[in-house]
Design a protein around this motif. Structure first.
Motif, PDB file in Angstrom:
ATOM      1  N   GLU A  37       9.288 -24.425 -12.587  1.00  0.00           N
ATOM      2  CA  GLU A  37       9.786 -25.362 -11.682  1.00  0.00           C
ATOM      3  C   GLU A  37      11.455 -25.017 -11.908  1.00  0.00           C
ATOM      4  O   GLU A  37      12.220 -25.008 -10.603  1.00  0.00           O
ATOM      5  CB  GLU A  37       9.831 -26.779 -12.282  1.00  0.00           C
ATOM      6  CG  GLU A  37      10.329 -27.827 -11.467  1.00  0.00           C
ATOM      7  CD  GLU A  37      10.092 -29.036 -11.894  1.00  0.00           C
ATOM      8  OE1 GLU A  37      10.279 -30.354 -11.188  1.00  0.00           O
ATOM      9  OE2 GLU A  37       9.457 -29.543 -13.055  1.00  0.00           O
ATOM     10  N   ARG A  38      11.883 -24.656 -12.722  1.00  0.00           N
ATOM     11  CA  ARG A  38      13.336 -24.121 -13.034  1.00  0.00           C
ATOM     12  C   ARG A  38      13.530 -22.790 -11.979  1.00  0.00           C
ATOM     13  O   ARG A  38      14.519 -22.750 -11.315  1.00  0.00           O
ATOM     14  CB  ARG A  38      13.838 -23.947 -14.218  1.00  0.00           C
ATOM     15  CG  ARG A  38      14.022 -25.264 -15.092  1.00  0.00           C
ATOM     16  CD  ARG A  38      14.294 -25.137 -16.428  1.00  0.00           C
ATOM     17  NE  ARG A  38      14.510 -26.077 -17.355  1.00  0.00           N
ATOM     18  CZ  ARG A  38      14.368 -26.350 -18.768  1.00  0.00           C
ATOM     19  NH1 ARG A  38      14.470 -25.060 -19.233  1.00  0.00           N
ATOM     20  NH2 ARG A  38      14.409 -27.662 -19.117  1.00  0.00           N
ATOM     21  N   GLN A  39      12.769 -22.068 -11.975  1.00  0.00           N
ATOM     22  CA  GLN A  39      12.499 -20.765 -11.522  1.00  0.00           C
ATOM     23  C   GLN A  39      12.397 -20.679 -10.064  1.00  0.00           C
ATOM     24  O   GLN A  39      13.149 -20.117  -9.069  1.00  0.00           O
ATOM     25  CB  GLN A  39      11.441 -19.733 -11.882  1.00  0.00           C
ATOM     26  CG  GLN A  39      11.805 -18.970 -13.225  1.00  0.00           C
ATOM     27  CD  GLN A  39      10.673 -18.073 -13.672  1.00  0.00           C
ATOM     28  OE1 GLN A  39       9.933 -17.760 -12.979  1.00  0.00           O
ATOM     29  NE2 GLN A  39      11.002 -17.435 -14.831  1.00  0.00           N
ATOM     30  N   ALA A  40      11.602 -21.795  -9.693  1.00  0.00           N
ATOM     31  CA  ALA A  40      11.497 -22.277  -8.094  1.00  0.00           C
ATOM     32  C   ALA A  40      12.808 -22.763  -7.359  1.00  0.00           C
ATOM     33  O   ALA A  40      13.406 -22.269  -6.569  1.00  0.00           O
ATOM     34  CB  ALA A  40      10.365 -23.364  -7.861  1.00  0.00           C
ATOM     35  N   GLU A  41      13.665 -23.535  -8.290  1.00  0.00           N
ATOM     36  CA  GLU A  41      14.730 -24.147  -7.744  1.00  0.00           C
ATOM     37  C   GLU A  41      15.903 -22.941  -7.955  1.00  0.00           C
ATOM     38  O   GLU A  41      16.697 -22.934  -6.848  1.00  0.00           O
ATOM     39  CB  GLU A  41      15.156 -25.287  -8.704  1.00  0.00           C
ATOM     40  CG  GLU A  41      14.246 -26.488  -8.847  1.00  0.00           C
ATOM     41  CD  GLU A  41      14.786 -27.294  -9.923  1.00  0.00           C
ATOM     42  OE1 GLU A  41      15.536 -27.029 -10.931  1.00  0.00           O
ATOM     43  OE2 GLU A  41      14.247 -28.741  -9.873  1.00  0.00           O
ATOM     44  N   ALA A  42      15.618 -21.971  -8.809  1.00  0.00           N
ATOM     45  CA  ALA A  42      16.850 -21.024  -8.659  1.00  0.00           C
ATOM     46  C   ALA A  42      16.452 -19.915  -7.719  1.00  0.00           C
ATOM     47  O   ALA A  42      17.503 -19.405  -7.114  1.00  0.00           O
ATOM     48  CB  ALA A  42      16.581 -20.213 -10.022  1.00  0.00           C
ATOM     49  N   LEU A  43      15.186 -19.762  -7.436  1.00  0.00           N
ATOM     50  CA  LEU A  43      14.865 -18.864  -6.244  1.00  0.00           C
ATOM     51  C   LEU A  43      15.251 -19.430  -5.017  1.00  0.00           C
ATOM     52  O   LEU A  43      15.981 -18.885  -4.135  1.00  0.00           O
ATOM     53  CB  LEU A  43      13.378 -18.655  -6.157  1.00  0.00           C
ATOM     54  CG  LEU A  43      12.953 -17.853  -5.228  1.00  0.00           C
ATOM     55  CD1 LEU A  43      13.427 -16.354  -5.189  1.00  0.00           C
ATOM     56  CD2 LEU A  43      11.474 -17.420  -5.135  1.00  0.00           C
ATOM     57  N   GLN A  44      15.026 -20.857  -4.685  1.00  0.00           N
ATOM     58  CA  GLN A  44      15.568 -21.407  -3.442  1.00  0.00           C
ATOM     59  C   GLN A  44      17.162 -21.385  -3.339  1.00  0.00           C
ATOM     60  O   GLN A  44      17.754 -21.208  -2.227  1.00  0.00           O
ATOM     61  CB  GLN A  44      15.300 -22.828  -3.406  1.00  0.00           C
ATOM     62  CG  GLN A  44      15.460 -23.722  -2.363  1.00  0.00           C
ATOM     63  CD  GLN A  44      14.975 -25.160  -2.136  1.00  0.00           C
ATOM     64  OE1 GLN A  44      14.492 -25.498  -3.206  1.00  0.00           O
ATOM     65  NE2 GLN A  44      14.979 -25.602  -1.052  1.00  0.00           N
ATOM     66  N   ALA A  45      17.871 -21.530  -4.415  1.00  0.00           N
ATOM     67  CA  ALA A  45      19.375 -21.372  -4.462  1.00  0.00           C
ATOM     68  C   ALA A  45      19.825 -20.161  -3.926  1.00  0.00           C
ATOM     69  O   ALA A  45      20.776 -19.950  -3.487  1.00  0.00           O
ATOM     70  CB  ALA A  45      20.043 -21.882  -5.705  1.00  0.00           C
ATOM     71  N   THR A  46      19.103 -18.946  -4.719  1.00  0.00           N
ATOM     72  CA  THR A  46      19.401 -17.653  -4.207  1.00  0.00           C
ATOM     73  C   THR A  46      19.116 -17.281  -2.990  1.00  0.00           C
ATOM     74  O   THR A  46      20.060 -16.632  -2.272  1.00  0.00           O
ATOM     75  CB  THR A  46      18.516 -16.420  -5.301  1.00  0.00           C
ATOM     76  OG1 THR A  46      18.720 -16.842  -6.588  1.00  0.00           O
ATOM     77  CG2 THR A  46      18.932 -15.484  -5.038  1.00  0.00           C
ATOM     78  N   VAL A  47      18.003 -17.770  -2.356  1.00  0.00           N
ATOM     79  CA  VAL A  47      17.777 -17.624  -1.042  1.00  0.00           C
ATOM     80  C   VAL A  47      18.778 -18.169  -0.053  1.00  0.00           C
ATOM     81  O   VAL A  47      19.347 -17.808   0.919  1.00  0.00           O
ATOM     82  CB  VAL A  47      16.510 -18.034  -0.626  1.00  0.00           C
ATOM     83  CG1 VAL A  47      16.072 -18.022   0.957  1.00  0.00           C
ATOM     84  CG2 VAL A  47      15.406 -17.208  -1.361  1.00  0.00           C
ATOM     85  N   THR A  48      19.224 -19.521  -0.547  1.00  0.00           N
ATOM     86  CA  THR A  48      20.053 -20.275   0.359  1.00  0.00           C
ATOM     87  C   THR A  48      21.609 -19.470   0.464  1.00  0.00           C
ATOM     88  O   THR A  48      22.206 -19.540   1.489  1.00  0.00           O
ATOM     89  CB  THR A  48      20.163 -21.603  -0.224  1.00  0.00           C
ATOM     90  OG1 THR A  48      19.056 -22.325  -0.347  1.00  0.00           O
ATOM     91  CG2 THR A  48      21.315 -22.499   0.821  1.00  0.00           C
ATOM     92  N   GLN A  49      22.055 -19.128  -0.745  1.00  0.00           N
ATOM     93  CA  GLN A  49      23.152 -18.509  -0.912  1.00  0.00           C
ATOM     94  C   GLN A  49      23.285 -16.828  -0.390  1.00  0.00           C
ATOM     95  O   GLN A  49      24.294 -16.320  -0.457  1.00  0.00           O
ATOM     96  CB  GLN A  49      23.657 -18.578  -2.393  1.00  0.00           C
ATOM     97  CG  GLN A  49      23.869 -20.099  -2.681  1.00  0.00           C
ATOM     98  CD  GLN A  49      23.934 -20.233  -4.286  1.00  0.00           C
ATOM     99  OE1 GLN A  49      24.227 -19.344  -4.840  1.00  0.00           O
ATOM    100  NE2 GLN A  49      23.950 -21.454  -4.777  1.00  0.00           N
ATOM    101  N   SER A  50      22.015 -16.448  -0.258  1.00  0.00           N
ATOM    102  CA  SER A  50      21.977 -14.834  -0.056  1.00  0.00           C
ATOM    103  C   SER A  50      22.904 -14.585   1.307  1.00  0.00           C
ATOM    104  O   SER A  50      22.944 -15.334   2.126  1.00  0.00           O
ATOM    105  CB  SER A  50      20.680 -14.544   0.229  1.00  0.00           C
ATOM    106  OG  SER A  50      20.646 -13.007   0.716  1.00  0.00           O
ATOM    107  N   ASP A  51      23.840 -13.487   1.235  1.00  0.00           N
ATOM    108  CA  ASP A  51      24.687 -13.114   2.065  1.00  0.00           C
ATOM    109  C   ASP A  51      23.890 -11.701   2.881  1.00  0.00           C
ATOM    110  O   ASP A  51      24.478 -11.135   3.867  1.00  0.00           O
ATOM    111  CB  ASP A  51      25.955 -12.754   1.650  1.00  0.00           C
ATOM    112  CG  ASP A  51      26.081 -11.749   0.451  1.00  0.00           C
ATOM    113  OD1 ASP A  51      24.829 -11.215   0.275  1.00  0.00           O
ATOM    114  OD2 ASP A  51      27.128 -11.470   0.036  1.00  0.00           O
ATOM    115  N   GLY A  52      22.630 -11.504   2.468  1.00  0.00           N
ATOM    116  CA  GLY A  52      21.864 -10.342   2.905  1.00  0.00           C
ATOM    117  C   GLY A  52      22.518  -8.903   2.547  1.00  0.00           C
ATOM    118  O   GLY A  52      21.860  -7.877   2.870  1.00  0.00           O
ATOM    119  N   SER A  53      23.442  -9.120   1.413  1.00  0.00           N
ATOM    120  CA  SER A  53      23.761  -7.873   0.736  1.00  0.00           C
ATOM    121  C   SER A  53      22.554  -7.129  -0.140  1.00  0.00           C
ATOM    122  O   SER A  53      21.796  -7.998  -0.506  1.00  0.00           O
ATOM    123  CB  SER A  53      25.066  -7.988  -0.103  1.00  0.00           C
ATOM    124  OG  SER A  53      24.676  -8.976  -1.202  1.00  0.00           O
TER     125      SER A  53
END
Length: 285
Positions: A37-53
């Motif tokens: 559950e924590r990893q899913a939240e972290a993955l969602q945050a990473t995708v949301t904050q991704s700048d495409g780099s």
């Protein structure tokens, strides 16, 4: 899709608390589902904050890999848990958990298909697999020496350890052209096959009997086997993405005409009849 992952993991956690608290492997499942559950939240945050780099892509790639491996682990733990459950409610609960776990893995694989694989990631995953096999070997030496299947187990586990060390050596600090992916695919197949055999030996020894203080070794060894298999499944998935294995086409057998042979007048003809040089049946001479 990452928001779906978060929803699925929360659902999985709720089902665990509703049906499986206090059951065998229950605490292990709770820990893993909480981590998922924590990893899913972290993955969602990473995708949301991704700048495409490239750095963002690597972070997402690592998060998705960790998520997939843990989801593989949870699915296997659910399978190990079911035989120990008693009561219809618990059985229904584990069935629902299995369905949600499968759905979670399916969505994670869909997310993963958009993320690239590189040799550094394959090297890292091979290292994780190697560490899991070493942990399995350590559990054996700590708890299960001196039993009926111990010598057989030691030889087999050492064989898997040697194979995985060889795999890691061939993947470490290599570029694309230096890795034979077909060979690595075959190696993973051997790891899975040999590990399944090793697990059957652990189960056999548990059925024969072990000292009370060594029973925990059986439990820990099966946990280590779960880590080995989940690591192998993820590595197999990565290699499949880089070089899909061509499915072998089945060999088509010619269709034999079983209808009776007839002459030009429509009369049945014996296919074994003897003919003269003019093509006439010798039976009618």
């Amino acid at each position: 899709m990452t928001s779906q992952l978060t929803q699925y993991t929360k659902m999985l956690h709720d089902q665990h608390h509703a049906f499986l608290e206090g059951q065998r492997h229950g605490q292990k499942l709770d820990d893993d589902v909480t981590a998922l559950e924590r990893q899913a939240e972290a993955l969602q945050a990473t995708v949301t904050q991704s700048d495409g780099s490239q750095q963002s892509m690597q972070q997402m790639r690592g998060s998705a890999s960790d998520f997939l491996q843990l989801s593989f682990r949870i699915s296997r733990t659910i399978d190990l848990t079911q035989p120990w459950l008693r009561g219809g409610q618990a059985q229904n609960g584990i069935t629902q958990m299995r369905q949600v776990a499968q759905g979670t893995t399916t969505i994670a694989l869909r997310v993963d298909q958009y993320l690239p694989v590189d040799t550094q990631l394959i090297d890292r995953q091979t290292e994780i697999l190697e560490a899991a096999v070493k942990e399995l070997h350590d559990e054996f030496h700590e708890h299960l020496e001196g039993y009926e299947v111990s010598r057989h187990l030691d030889v087999d586990v050492e064989g898997v350890e040697t194979l995985v060390e060889h795999m890691h050596g061939l993947a470490h600090n290599k570029n694309w052209g230096q890795i034979n992916f077909t060979h690595r695919w075959q190696d993973i197949g051997q790891v899975k096959q040999k590990t399944a055999h090793i697990e059957s030996l652990f189960v056999r020894q548990a059925q024969i009997g072990v000292r009370t203080q060594d029973w925990i070794g059986i439990e820990h060894s099966r946990d280590a086997i779960t880590d080995v298999l989940s690591s192998a499944y993820l590595l197999e998935h990565m290699i499949r993405k880089t070089q899909p294995v061509q499915q072998q086409q089945p060999i088509r057998q010619p269709i034999r005409d079983t209808r009776p042979l007839r002459d030009r007048h429509g009369h049945p003809v014996d296919p074994n009849r003897a003919l003269d040089r003019h093509g006439h049946s010798r039976d009618h001479r």
